[in-house]
Motif scaffolding. Sequence first.
Motif, PDB file in Angstrom:
ATOM      1  N   THR A 165      14.083 -44.791 -57.459  1.00 41.04           N
ATOM      2  CA  THR A 165      12.889 -44.635 -56.633  1.00 41.04           C
ATOM      3  C   THR A 165      12.366 -43.210 -56.753  1.00 41.04           C
ATOM      4  OG1 THR A 165      13.679 -46.295 -55.066  1.00 41.04           O
ATOM      5  CG2 THR A 165      11.976 -44.780 -54.293  1.00 41.04           C
ATOM      6  N   THR A 166      11.063 -43.109 -56.986  1.00 41.53           N
ATOM      7  CA  THR A 166      10.423 -41.791 -57.038  1.00 41.53           C
ATOM      8  C   THR A 166       9.995 -41.427 -55.628  1.00 41.53           C
ATOM      9  OG1 THR A 166       8.241 -42.733 -57.470  1.00 41.53           O
ATOM     10  CG2 THR A 166       9.591 -42.180 -59.372  1.00 41.53           C
ATOM     11  N   ARG A 185       6.059 -40.057 -54.890  1.00 39.47           N
ATOM     12  CA  ARG A 185       5.128 -39.985 -56.016  1.00 39.47           C
ATOM     13  C   ARG A 185       4.923 -41.376 -56.598  1.00 39.47           C
ATOM     14  NH1 ARG A 185       4.429 -34.709 -57.980  1.00 39.47           N
ATOM     15  NH2 ARG A 185       5.003 -33.298 -56.285  1.00 39.47           N
ATOM     16  N   THR A 186       3.703 -41.640 -57.015  1.00 39.37           N
ATOM     17  CA  THR A 186       3.399 -42.948 -57.543  1.00 39.37           C
ATOM     18  C   THR A 186       3.915 -43.085 -58.981  1.00 39.37           C
ATOM     19  OG1 THR A 186       1.621 -44.482 -58.044  1.00 39.37           O
ATOM     20  CG2 THR A 186       1.122 -42.144 -58.268  1.00 39.37           C
ATOM     21  N   LEU A 187       4.385 -44.276 -59.269  1.00 38.91           N
ATOM     22  CA  LEU A 187       4.950 -44.545 -60.583  1.00 38.91           C
ATOM     23  C   LEU A 187       3.945 -44.352 -61.706  1.00 38.91           C
ATOM     24  CD1 LEU A 187       7.162 -47.741 -60.160  1.00 38.91           C
ATOM     25  CD2 LEU A 187       7.897 -45.381 -60.491  1.00 38.91           C
ATOM     26  N   ARG A 201       9.251 -52.972 -62.705  1.00 37.66           N
ATOM     27  CA  ARG A 201       8.733 -51.998 -61.752  1.00 37.66           C
ATOM     28  C   ARG A 201       8.274 -52.696 -60.478  1.00 37.66           C
ATOM     29  NH1 ARG A 201       4.355 -48.052 -64.076  1.00 37.66           N
ATOM     30  NH2 ARG A 201       3.126 -49.979 -64.092  1.00 37.66           N
ATOM     31  N   ASN A 209       7.443 -47.823 -55.478  1.00 38.30           N
ATOM     32  CA  ASN A 209       7.673 -46.706 -56.414  1.00 38.30           C
ATOM     33  C   ASN A 209       9.077 -46.755 -57.012  1.00 38.30           C
ATOM     34  OD1 ASN A 209       5.122 -45.500 -56.148  1.00 38.30           O
ATOM     35  ND2 ASN A 209       5.754 -44.438 -54.285  1.00 38.30           N
TER      36      ASN A 209
END
Length: 119
Positions: free
Chosen positions: A23-24, A27-29, A72, A77
């Motif tokens: 998971t980020t 921040r968007t993937l 994804r 994210n």
Amino acid sequence: QVQLVESGGGLVQAGGSLRLSCTTSGRTLSLYTLGWFRQVSGKERELVAAIAGSGGSAYIADSVKGRFTLSRDIARNTVHLQMNNLKPEDTALYYCASKPRGGDSYSSWGQGTQVTVSP
């Protein structure tokens, strides 16, 4: 830099399955290429799978093709590495890493999660 949080490693018998998640944080993937690497002590780090921020086809290393898949969850994210038909040679420390759009190297790394496959 983006923070990456991994989960899902563990001990499994040969032929079993595990799913790793990355998971980020915040921040968007779509801004990053996310890759999964693995490393065994004394050996070079290997890129196992990766997917661009724009989506599309994922890169899957020949050593795991047909057994590992990448997906994804944009809303969360999160990138998942589904590992099926695991083999003892898949035993390694698995890292998630990110490369910013337009970047030429992976610049942020997770803490790593251990995958151990018993015979």
